[in-house]
Design a protein around this motif. Structure first.
Motif, mmCIF file in Angstrom:
data_model
loop_
_atom_site.group_PDB
_atom_site.id
_atom_site.type_symbol
_atom_site.label_atom_id
_atom_site.label_comp_id
_atom_site.label_asym_id
_atom_site.label_seq_id
_atom_site.Cartn_x
_atom_site.Cartn_y
_atom_site.Cartn_z
ATOM 1 N N VAL A 1 0.896 -1.320 -0.076
ATOM 2 C CA VAL A 1 0.217 0.092 0.139
ATOM 3 C C VAL A 1 0.863 1.281 0.026
ATOM 4 C CG1 VAL A 1 -1.753 1.552 1.325
ATOM 5 C CG2 VAL A 1 -2.117 -1.141 1.299
ATOM 6 N N VAL A 2 1.861 1.237 0.778
ATOM 7 C CA VAL A 2 2.683 2.491 0.877
ATOM 8 C C VAL A 2 4.158 2.075 0.370
ATOM 9 C CG1 VAL A 2 3.509 4.193 2.406
ATOM 10 C CG2 VAL A 2 1.560 2.975 3.026
ATOM 11 N N GLU A 3 4.283 2.311 -0.960
ATOM 12 C CA GLU A 3 5.566 1.821 -1.626
ATOM 13 C C GLU A 3 6.781 3.087 -1.282
ATOM 14 O OE1 GLU A 3 7.253 1.064 -6.148
ATOM 15 O OE2 GLU A 3 5.099 1.558 -5.749
ATOM 16 N N ARG A 4 6.079 4.154 -1.383
ATOM 17 C CA ARG A 4 7.108 5.263 -0.825
ATOM 18 C C ARG A 4 6.151 6.441 -0.281
ATOM 19 N NH1 ARG A 4 9.205 5.362 -6.662
ATOM 20 N NH2 ARG A 4 10.797 6.520 -5.760
ATOM 21 N N PRO A 5 6.869 7.679 0.149
ATOM 22 C CA PRO A 5 6.160 8.678 0.550
ATOM 23 C C PRO A 5 4.792 9.372 -0.168
ATOM 24 C CG PRO A 5 8.461 9.030 1.027
ATOM 25 C CD PRO A 5 8.239 7.889 0.138
ATOM 26 N N ALA A 6 4.996 8.993 -1.603
ATOM 27 C CA ALA A 6 3.995 9.621 -2.341
ATOM 28 C C ALA A 6 2.929 8.652 -2.347
ATOM 29 C CB ALA A 6 4.311 9.478 -3.635
ATOM 30 N N SER A 7 2.889 7.440 -1.948
ATOM 31 C CA SER A 7 1.874 6.316 -1.724
ATOM 32 C C SER A 7 1.158 7.014 -0.442
ATOM 33 C CB SER A 7 2.337 4.927 -1.817
ATOM 34 O OG SER A 7 3.271 4.537 -2.745
ATOM 35 N N ALA A 8 1.828 7.018 0.637
ATOM 36 C CA ALA A 8 1.005 7.487 1.646
ATOM 37 C C ALA A 8 0.476 8.629 1.379
ATOM 38 C CB ALA A 8 2.149 7.848 2.793
ATOM 39 N N LEU A 9 0.900 9.565 0.627
ATOM 40 C CA LEU A 9 0.355 10.892 0.428
ATOM 41 C C LEU A 9 -1.089 10.827 -0.158
ATOM 42 C CD1 LEU A 9 0.536 14.173 0.659
ATOM 43 C CD2 LEU A 9 1.647 14.142 -1.259
ATOM 44 N N LYS A 10 -0.841 9.978 -1.220
ATOM 45 C CA LYS A 10 -2.080 9.758 -2.013
ATOM 46 C C LYS A 10 -3.110 9.217 -1.146
ATOM 47 C CE LYS A 10 -3.674 6.090 -5.513
ATOM 48 N NZ LYS A 10 -4.519 5.457 -4.376
ATOM 49 N N GLU A 11 -2.814 8.067 -0.238
ATOM 50 C CA GLU A 11 -3.960 7.685 0.478
ATOM 51 C C GLU A 11 -4.570 8.728 1.434
ATOM 52 O OE1 GLU A 11 -5.205 4.633 0.180
ATOM 53 O OE2 GLU A 11 -3.614 3.561 -1.223
ATOM 54 N N ILE A 12 -3.786 9.388 1.928
ATOM 55 C CA ILE A 12 -4.285 10.465 2.968
ATOM 56 C C ILE A 12 -5.106 11.428 2.169
ATOM 57 C CG2 ILE A 12 -3.665 12.063 4.731
ATOM 58 C CD1 ILE A 12 -1.052 10.433 5.157
ATOM 59 N N ILE A 13 -4.832 11.985 1.340
ATOM 60 C CA ILE A 13 -5.482 12.941 0.682
ATOM 61 C C ILE A 13 -6.839 12.366 0.152
ATOM 62 C CG2 ILE A 13 -5.797 14.279 -1.514
ATOM 63 C CD1 ILE A 13 -2.740 14.947 -1.331
ATOM 64 N N ALA B 1 -3.512 2.404 8.806
ATOM 65 C CA ALA B 1 -2.967 1.435 9.692
ATOM 66 C C ALA B 1 -1.284 0.895 8.988
ATOM 67 C CB ALA B 1 -3.659 -0.077 9.596
ATOM 68 N N SER B 2 -1.481 0.946 7.805
ATOM 69 C CA SER B 2 -0.195 0.607 6.908
ATOM 70 C C SER B 2 0.914 1.623 7.321
ATOM 71 C CB SER B 2 -0.628 0.531 5.458
ATOM 72 O OG SER B 2 -1.367 -0.916 5.269
ATOM 73 N N ILE B 3 0.213 2.970 7.204
ATOM 74 C CA ILE B 3 1.484 4.155 7.244
ATOM 75 C C ILE B 3 1.923 4.043 8.855
ATOM 76 C CG2 ILE B 3 1.512 6.636 7.199
ATOM 77 C CD1 ILE B 3 -0.697 6.495 5.009
ATOM 78 N N SER B 4 0.894 3.858 9.590
ATOM 79 C CA SER B 4 1.351 3.781 11.076
ATOM 80 C C SER B 4 2.492 2.700 11.489
ATOM 81 C CB SER B 4 0.176 3.968 12.074
ATOM 82 O OG SER B 4 -0.493 2.734 11.900
ATOM 83 N N ALA B 5 2.436 1.854 10.737
ATOM 84 C CA ALA B 5 2.945 0.683 10.860
ATOM 85 C C ALA B 5 4.501 0.774 10.525
ATOM 86 C CB ALA B 5 2.700 -0.506 10.106
ATOM 87 N N ILE B 6 4.730 1.776 9.771
ATOM 88 C CA ILE B 6 6.163 2.122 9.053
ATOM 89 C C ILE B 6 6.476 3.298 9.413
ATOM 90 C CG2 ILE B 6 5.917 0.796 7.274
ATOM 91 C CD1 ILE B 6 5.416 3.253 5.445
ATOM 92 N N SER B 7 5.792 4.366 10.444
ATOM 93 C CA SER B 7 6.191 5.640 10.799
ATOM 94 C C SER B 7 5.754 5.788 12.362
ATOM 95 C CB SER B 7 5.490 6.366 10.033
ATOM 96 O OG SER B 7 4.344 6.686 9.973
ATOM 97 N N SER C 1 11.345 3.979 9.296
ATOM 98 C CA SER C 1 12.473 4.177 10.378
ATOM 99 C C SER C 1 12.618 2.910 11.108
ATOM 100 C CB SER C 1 12.429 5.343 11.252
ATOM 101 O OG SER C 1 10.998 5.102 11.804
ATOM 102 N N ASN C 2 11.804 2.138 11.156
ATOM 103 C CA ASN C 2 11.567 0.826 11.836
ATOM 104 C C ASN C 2 11.562 -0.323 11.024
ATOM 105 O OD1 ASN C 2 9.037 1.330 10.572
ATOM 106 N ND2 ASN C 2 7.668 0.579 12.541
ATOM 107 N N ILE C 3 11.704 0.159 9.347
ATOM 108 C CA ILE C 3 12.186 -0.975 8.564
ATOM 109 C C ILE C 3 13.319 -0.598 7.716
ATOM 110 C CG2 ILE C 3 11.103 -2.703 6.781
ATOM 111 C CD1 ILE C 3 8.587 -1.747 7.581
ATOM 112 N N PRO C 4 14.663 -0.759 8.356
ATOM 113 C CA PRO C 4 15.792 -0.085 7.614
ATOM 114 C C PRO C 4 15.924 -0.696 6.305
ATOM 115 C CG PRO C 4 16.292 -0.532 9.794
ATOM 116 C CD PRO C 4 15.018 -1.026 9.581
ATOM 117 N N ALA C 5 15.704 -1.923 6.204
ATOM 118 C CA ALA C 5 16.032 -2.748 4.892
ATOM 119 C C ALA C 5 15.053 -2.023 3.873
ATOM 120 C CB ALA C 5 15.656 -4.148 4.977
ATOM 121 N N ARG C 6 14.053 -1.578 4.312
ATOM 122 C CA ARG C 6 13.037 -1.118 3.111
ATOM 123 C C ARG C 6 13.482 0.464 3.015
ATOM 124 N NH1 ARG C 6 8.055 -2.467 0.968
ATOM 125 N NH2 ARG C 6 7.540 -1.053 -0.539
ATOM 126 N N ARG C 7 13.798 1.099 3.931
ATOM 127 C CA ARG C 7 14.021 2.486 3.824
ATOM 128 C C ARG C 7 15.291 2.799 2.952
ATOM 129 N NH1 ARG C 7 13.745 7.357 8.346
ATOM 130 N NH2 ARG C 7 14.615 8.965 6.821
#
Length: 602
Positions: A20-32, A101-107, A152-158
């Protein structure tokens, strides 16, 4: 053997966030999208370091109740749908209930919201798997979502995130797409505390111009077509505004931005006759249809959809775009103007000059070439006291200096002369028209050939003396087996010997061409494509070859009646703004732009 066991809830959310949240733009899209679904009329976005460090989205929507804040951060909790029937006719942008839920899991995420009737807002914070109890907060109405340190809590993904500039560019693209489709919502974007965009409310065209620029909106043709319960509206850019990439292609289905191969193919096909080589069209189009006729639940990012009747939709989109692009020059006068043309043209005295030649000398030539009527072949009437210009522009001796005031020029004006045997220079109400005579004539011929073939109304000209030429054995055999195929495109061929072919009749519109070269090229193309395809998939390529051979060549000196006949034909020919290869056929230079070039009035 490792036993099977259920995964922790946080890990489940982190796995889901990868889709769902591939990158910051994905999170921005979902919230908007959530803000839009909440009936917000103003959305304020603030990003730090491309959205990686922080993103804050504030809206003035309906808000979330205190006792629903924690639930909103739980996967598969939503107010958008409640049954399978709702899923089959989705009208909202969000519906799965997993974005927050997905965004809160990675930030680290803070959610603040206030209902219209509340005295103050309530706020919860999520870090890892813990959610705080709601705390009072300051907010008049609406919702604020703040996410810090994505991944920040998934360094391999960041480490797979790109640079700050790249991530911000993706966020900017999402922001613009959302702004395009929601002109009734005010959008604000800040990056690193700097205001980047502020789109105020307005109509669709105003928002398109705000987002994509005035140069785009001045080079578009509008679409508004409806059939049954399907409507397509928006704008498509004229081929001259084509791009080297797909960066200005925006297609929305029920206000949802989508990328769909079916839609892309339909639009590309509509541009096929007018787009040059590997260029890409630009457009902003909105498709409205019954939600039950589409499935938006086919991809985690919801940018792909599935249609119940894809073939019918493909034809609907193709014909709508094709019809819009087919408007003749008479209808699209501003399509290919120079970039400095003024919107308001001041009044200038107009003069017209003609060369002293008799029309009878050229009428026969253009009658066969264009099928033009006498009205098209007549030079404009000139007062006996009007200055008459010769080939090089000198006034004729003894002529009066009085200049005729010509108030109603045709859209492409009247010819002034030729430039190096390649371009026609003409004058209209606005200023100077420059026409590539071969490219323009090629388009005219092409459209005439298409009409003749589609309506089976070829006007065939039998040749008094057949044209013969040498051919190899393979060509002889192919012609013998496909005489009917050539007859369908207006050619009568005959085999005279094992090495000789004869052309006995051709379409009348092509009788002035080099028939040997034309026939050889057609024979080569038809053999290459195969007889089963030539009149279907490759039909346009064959007709384009015929048109290219039939078009007037460069360095051909045209008379004024011939040039004016060409201009009149362009004005009533579909797609006359581009040749068959997508190149522009004419440009207009306004008097304002010419004055600037010569610094008049300074």
């Amino acid at each position: 053997m490792v036993p099977i066991k259920p995964l922790p809830e946080l890990l489940i959310n982190q796995i889901a966030a990868g889709e769902v949240v591939e990158r910051p733009a994905s999170a921005l899209k979902e919230i908007i999208e959530n803000s839009i679904d909440a009936d917000a009329t103003k959305i304020n976005v603030q990003l730090m370091q491309g959205g990686i460090k922080q993103m804050r989205i504030a809206d003035n929507g309906v808000g979330i109740a205190k006792d629903e804040l924690a639930l909103a951060l739980t996967r598969h909790s939503t107010s958008k749908i409640s049954s399978l029937e709702d899923l089959q006719k989705i009208t909202s942008l969000g519906f799965r209930g997993e974005a927050l839920a997905s965004i809160s899991a990675i930030s680290t995420l803070t959610l603040t919201s206030c209902l219209a009737n509340q005295s103050h807002a309530w706020q919860v914070q999520v870090k890892g798997s813990s959610i705080t109890e709601p705390q009072p907060a300051s907010l008049s109405q609406g919702t604020v979502v703040e996410a810090y340190e994505l991944y920040s809590n998934i360094p391999a993904r960041r480490k797979f995130l790109k640079t700050e500039t790249t991530e911000y560019t993706h966020c900017e693209d999402v922001f613009k797409r959302m702004a395009l489709v929601q002109p009734s919502i005010e959008f604000i974007l800040r990056h690193n505390d700097k205001l980047r965009y502020h789109y105020r409310t307005g109509d669709v065209l105003q928002r398109i111009e705000s987002v994509l620029g005035e140069a785009f909106t001045q080079s578009v043709s509008s679409i508004n077509v409806q059939a049954a319960d399907i409507r397509l509206h928006g704008v498509v850019a004229l081929p001259a505004y084509s791009r080297a990439s797909r960066d200005m292609q925006y297609f929305f289905v029920n206000n949802r931005f989508v990328r769909d191969k079916l839609i892309s193919h339909a639009i590309r096909e509509a541009y096929r006759d007018v787009l040059h080589l590997d260029r890409f069209p630009s457009f902003v189009l909105f498709l409205e249809m019954d939600p039950s006729e589409i499935d938006v639940n086919v991809h985690p990012t919801k940018t792909e959809v599935r249609f119940r009747d894809p073939r019918a939709l493909h034809q609907f989109i193709f014909h709508a775009v094709n019809k819009s692009l087919a408007k003749p020059s008479n209808d699209i006068q501003a399509g290919l103007t120079d970039t400095v043309i003024s919107k308001s043209i001041p009044h200038y005295p107009k003069q017209h000059s003609v060369r002293t030649e008799k029309i009878a000398q050229t009428a026969g030539f253009y009658q066969s070439l264009f099928g033009a009527g006498e009205d098209n072949l007549k030079a404009p009437e000139v007062d006996t006291e009007t200055t008459v210009y010769l080939k090089y522009g000198e006034p004729q001796r003894g002529a009066s200096s009085k200049i005729e005031e010509k108030k109603d020029y045709p859209p492409l004006g009247y010819a002034l002369g030729q430039l190096h045997g390649v371009y026609i220079l003409a004058q209209n109400n606005n200023g100077l028209i420059i026409v590539d005579m071969h490219a323009a004539h090629e388009r005219i011929m092409y459209e005439k050939l298409k009409i003749a073939m589609d309506s089976c109304t070829w006007i065939i000209q039998s040749l008094l003396i057949p044209v013969t030429f040498h051919a190899d054995r393979a060509d002889i055999v192919f012609v013998e087996e496909n005489l009917g195929l050539f007859e369908k495109i207006g050619f009568e061929l005959a085999v005279l010997s094992p090495t000789t072919l004869a052309v006995r009749a051709v379409p009348a519109i092509l009788q002035q061409t080099d028939l040997v070269k034309l026939t050889q090229d057609l024979l080569r193309e038809i053999r290459e494509y195969g007889d089963s395809q030539v009149l279907t998939a490759k039909r346009n390529e064959i007709l384009a070859t015929m048109a290219c051979h039939g078009a007037v060549r460069a360095n051909r000196n045209l008379t004024f009646p011939e040039m004016n006949a060409l201009l009149r034909e362009m004005e009533v020919t579909e797609r006359a703004d581009q040749c068959n290869h997508g190149r522009p056929t004419w440009f207009e230079m306004s008097m304002t732009s010419l004055d600037k070039m010569f610094m008049r009035g300074k």
